[in-house]
Motif scaffolding. Structure first.
Motif, PDB file in Angstrom:
ATOM      1  N   THR A  60     -55.710  -7.478 -45.538  1.00 51.86           N
ATOM      2  CA  THR A  60     -54.314  -7.181 -45.198  1.00 51.86           C
ATOM      3  C   THR A  60     -54.227  -6.356 -43.926  1.00 51.86           C
ATOM      4  O   THR A  60     -53.447  -6.655 -43.018  1.00 51.86           O
ATOM      5  N   VAL A  61     -55.023  -5.309 -43.850  1.00 51.21           N
ATOM      6  CA  VAL A  61     -54.965  -4.430 -42.671  1.00 51.21           C
ATOM      7  C   VAL A  61     -55.420  -5.176 -41.421  1.00 51.21           C
ATOM      8  O   VAL A  61     -54.820  -5.041 -40.346  1.00 51.21           O
ATOM      9  N   CYS A  62     -56.454  -5.998 -41.517  1.00 57.11           N
ATOM     10  CA  CYS A  62     -56.907  -6.783 -40.360  1.00 57.11           C
ATOM     11  C   CYS A  62     -55.817  -7.735 -39.885  1.00 57.11           C
ATOM     12  O   CYS A  62     -55.565  -7.858 -38.678  1.00 57.11           O
ATOM     13  N   ALA A  63     -55.170  -8.412 -40.830  1.00 57.44           N
ATOM     14  CA  ALA A  63     -54.098  -9.339 -40.463  1.00 57.44           C
ATOM     15  C   ALA A  63     -52.952  -8.600 -39.796  1.00 57.44           C
ATOM     16  O   ALA A  63     -52.357  -9.086 -38.820  1.00 57.44           O
ATOM     17  N   TYR A  64     -52.642  -7.432 -40.311  1.00 58.91           N
ATOM     18  CA  TYR A  64     -51.561  -6.621 -39.716  1.00 58.91           C
ATOM     19  C   TYR A  64     -51.919  -6.195 -38.293  1.00 58.91           C
ATOM     20  O   TYR A  64     -51.097  -6.298 -37.379  1.00 58.91           O
ATOM     21  N   LEU A  66     -53.951  -7.608 -36.180  1.00 58.06           N
ATOM     22  CA  LEU A  66     -53.895  -8.762 -35.282  1.00 58.06           C
ATOM     23  C   LEU A  66     -52.457  -9.093 -34.922  1.00 58.06           C
ATOM     24  O   LEU A  66     -52.159  -9.459 -33.775  1.00 58.06           O
ATOM     25  N   ASP A  67     -51.543  -8.956 -35.871  1.00 58.71           N
ATOM     26  CA  ASP A  67     -50.130  -9.179 -35.590  1.00 58.71           C
ATOM     27  C   ASP A  67     -49.598  -8.150 -34.599  1.00 58.71           C
ATOM     28  O   ASP A  67     -48.726  -8.462 -33.788  1.00 58.71           O
ATOM     29  N   GLN A  68     -50.128  -6.938 -34.665  1.00 59.70           N
ATOM     30  CA  GLN A  68     -49.674  -5.855 -33.786  1.00 59.70           C
ATOM     31  C   GLN A  68     -50.416  -5.846 -32.443  1.00 59.70           C
ATOM     32  O   GLN A  68     -50.160  -4.981 -31.611  1.00 59.70           O
ATOM     33  N   GLY A  69     -51.314  -6.787 -32.249  1.00 59.50           N
ATOM     34  CA  GLY A  69     -52.131  -6.806 -31.050  1.00 59.50           C
ATOM     35  C   GLY A  69     -51.369  -6.973 -29.759  1.00 59.50           C
ATOM     36  O   GLY A  69     -51.911  -6.771 -28.683  1.00 59.50           O
ATOM     37  N   ARG A  70     -50.078  -7.329 -29.867  1.00 61.58           N
ATOM     38  CA  ARG A  70     -49.261  -7.449 -28.641  1.00 61.58           C
ATOM     39  C   ARG A  70     -48.936  -6.080 -28.039  1.00 61.58           C
ATOM     40  O   ARG A  70     -48.513  -5.988 -26.881  1.00 61.58           O
ATOM     41  N   PHE A  71     -49.137  -5.027 -28.825  1.00 60.85           N
ATOM     42  CA  PHE A  71     -48.873  -3.678 -28.331  1.00 60.85           C
ATOM     43  C   PHE A  71     -50.121  -3.094 -27.681  1.00 60.85           C
ATOM     44  O   PHE A  71     -51.219  -3.656 -27.774  1.00 60.85           O
ATOM     45  N   ALA A  72     -49.956  -1.957 -27.038  1.00 62.60           N
ATOM     46  CA  ALA A  72     -51.086  -1.286 -26.390  1.00 62.60           C
ATOM     47  C   ALA A  72     -52.127  -0.895 -27.436  1.00 62.60           C
ATOM     48  O   ALA A  72     -51.779  -0.538 -28.560  1.00 62.60           O
ATOM     49  N   PRO A  73     -53.425  -0.947 -27.075  1.00 59.97           N
ATOM     50  CA  PRO A  73     -54.466  -0.549 -28.022  1.00 59.97           C
ATOM     51  C   PRO A  73     -54.259   0.853 -28.590  1.00 59.97           C
ATOM     52  O   PRO A  73     -54.586   1.110 -29.749  1.00 59.97           O
ATOM     53  N   SER A  74     -53.729   1.762 -27.783  1.00 59.44           N
ATOM     54  CA  SER A  74     -53.487   3.124 -28.281  1.00 59.44           C
ATOM     55  C   SER A  74     -52.466   3.122 -29.407  1.00 59.44           C
ATOM     56  O   SER A  74     -52.575   3.905 -30.365  1.00 59.44           O
ATOM     57  N   THR A  75     -51.460   2.242 -29.318  1.00 63.41           N
ATOM     58  CA  THR A  75     -50.460   2.130 -30.386  1.00 63.41           C
ATOM     59  C   THR A  75     -51.088   1.562 -31.650  1.00 63.41           C
ATOM     60  O   THR A  75     -50.845   2.048 -32.756  1.00 63.41           O
ATOM     61  N   VAL A  76     -51.909   0.532 -31.484  1.00 63.22           N
ATOM     62  CA  VAL A  76     -52.574  -0.080 -32.638  1.00 63.22           C
ATOM     63  C   VAL A  76     -53.504   0.934 -33.304  1.00 63.22           C
ATOM     64  O   VAL A  76     -53.557   1.036 -34.538  1.00 63.22           O
ATOM     65  N   ARG A  77     -54.236   1.687 -32.498  1.00 60.87           N
ATOM     66  CA  ARG A  77     -55.140   2.702 -33.050  1.00 60.87           C
ATOM     67  C   ARG A  77     -54.356   3.740 -33.843  1.00 60.87           C
ATOM     68  O   ARG A  77     -54.778   4.156 -34.936  1.00 60.87           O
ATOM     69  N   ARG A  78     -53.222   4.175 -33.310  1.00 61.65           N
ATOM     70  CA  ARG A  78     -52.402   5.168 -34.024  1.00 61.65           C
ATOM     71  C   ARG A  78     -51.920   4.614 -35.364  1.00 61.65           C
ATOM     72  O   ARG A  78     -51.838   5.334 -36.361  1.00 61.65           O
ATOM     73  N   ARG A  79     -51.613   3.322 -35.399  1.00 60.00           N
ATOM     74  CA  ARG A  79     -51.154   2.723 -36.657  1.00 60.00           C
ATOM     75  C   ARG A  79     -52.272   2.647 -37.685  1.00 60.00           C
ATOM     76  O   ARG A  79     -52.023   2.777 -38.888  1.00 60.00           O
ATOM     77  N   VAL A  80     -53.497   2.454 -37.221  1.00 64.78           N
ATOM     78  CA  VAL A  80     -54.635   2.524 -38.140  1.00 64.78           C
ATOM     79  C   VAL A  80     -54.723   3.924 -38.742  1.00 64.78           C
ATOM     80  O   VAL A  80     -54.908   4.096 -39.956  1.00 64.78           O
ATOM     81  N   TYR A  81     -54.584   4.944 -37.876  1.00 64.84           N
ATOM     82  CA  TYR A  81     -54.654   6.329 -38.368  1.00 64.84           C
ATOM     83  C   TYR A  81     -53.554   6.612 -39.381  1.00 64.84           C
ATOM     84  O   TYR A  81     -53.777   7.320 -40.369  1.00 64.84           O
ATOM     85  N   ALA A  82     -52.363   6.081 -39.145  1.00 68.29           N
ATOM     86  CA  ALA A  82     -51.249   6.304 -40.063  1.00 68.29           C
ATOM     87  C   ALA A  82     -51.529   5.666 -41.428  1.00 68.29           C
ATOM     88  O   ALA A  82     -51.296   6.281 -42.479  1.00 68.29           O
TER      89      ALA A  82
END
Length: 306
Positions: A60-64, A66-82
């Motif tokens: 689930t998290v991997c699929a999410y 990948l869906d968020q990959g259109r954003f900056a890597p820093s944004t995606v990384r922050r969402r992982v932390y959240a």
């Protein structure tokens, strides 16, 4: 009760907002807002995808992500932390440390070939223009002092609005010695010491002469011609810089490039052009990493061959 008890999981899947209250005071307000928005995005995506957000599976998290990959890597990384933080708060098995998560993030980062967007620096030439167009009234007094102090101290916008009167010391040479507390890289609040120009000392003194010394916040709202005893919002800094750029007659695209970070960026670039070494610039701005400072300086108009 085991943390893997199904009844516990079905209950806690909806409790992340309540659990977030445990973080109050441990993180900056801006971090808390970002975490909250990130989890809202994640849970909404899970609802649309008919997936369970908490506990989330690695798939689930991997699929999410990948869906968020259109954003900056820093944004995606922050969402992982959240996502990680909520699993920890709910004491659920955390999927974010799985190697597949790391590999997914690496694919996202390698797929981004565009350069990260850098805020336009409010260098000294812009500062002069922005100071000149401020009105001759209490708002102008405050705005001039804020712009000049933020530039001299290389502050983030949250640091600037958090400064209190007792953290500002007027020195015999007309400059200021300022204690800046609770910076982004200083969550414990040990603070850093920074100094200003004489002009900034004069502008801050003029502002304080008008608003008085009777309450704590250095910069405060003005309501019906009276200073109010509370700190400004950090968004005020961004609005001030953008409105100053607009009122100075800059074109709309240039105005849009300024942000609340522009004072910090512009001052660092000016220090480089003035010949100061890396150690001096890092001390002036409170940087702990030379890699971060390098990003601030990469757009400086500084030709080493001239």
């Amino acid at each position: 009760m085991s943390y893997l008890d199904p009844s516990h999981l079905s209950h806690t899947a909806h409790d992340w907002r309540a659990e977030f209250k445990r973080l109050d005071g441990a993180y900056a307000a801006s971090t808390m807002r970002a975490y909250h928005a990130d989890i809202e995005t994640y849970t909404q995506w899970c609802a649309l995808s008919e997936r369970t957000p908490f506990p989330g599976s690695v798939d689930t998290v991997c699929a999410y992500l990948l869906d968020q990959g259109r954003f900056a890597p820093s944004t995606v990384r922050r969402r992982v932390y959240a996502i990680r933080k909520v699993h920890q708060l709910l004491r659920l098995p955390d999927p974010t440390f799985d190697e597949d998560i790391n590999l997914t993030f690496r694919r996202i980062r390698r797929g981004k070939t565009s350069r990260p967007r850098q805020a336009k620096g409010m260098t000294k030439d812009y500062l002069e223009k922005f100071l000149a167009i401020q009105p001759d009234n209490p708002w102008g007094l405050r705005n001039r002092a804020m712009l000049s102090l933020g530039y001299d101290l290389l502050t983030r916008r949250s640091e600037l609005v958090a400064i209190t009167v007792d953290e500002v010391q007027f020195r015999s040479d007309g400059t200021l010695r300022v204690l800046i507390r609770r910076g982004k890289a200083d969550p414990a609040g040990y603070g850093r010491i920074a100094f200003t120009s004489r002009r900034t000392g004069k502008l801050v003194a003029e502002w304080l002469d008008w608003r008085g010394y009777e309450f704590e916040p250095l910069f405060c709202p003005i309501y019906q011609g009276h200073a109010q005893n509370r700190h400004l919002s950090d968004t005020t800094v961004k609005h001030l810089i953008k409105s100053a750029a607009k009122n100075a007659g800059l074109n709309p695209s240039e105005v849009n490039d300024f942000s609340g970070h522009s004072m910090r960026v512009g001052a660092a670039q000016d220090l480089l052009k003035a010949g100061h070494d890396t150690a001096a610039i890092m001390r002036a701005g409170g940087w702990k990493s030379i890699n971060v400072l390098t990003r601030y300086l990469e757009n400086a108009e500084c030709n080493v061959w001239l």
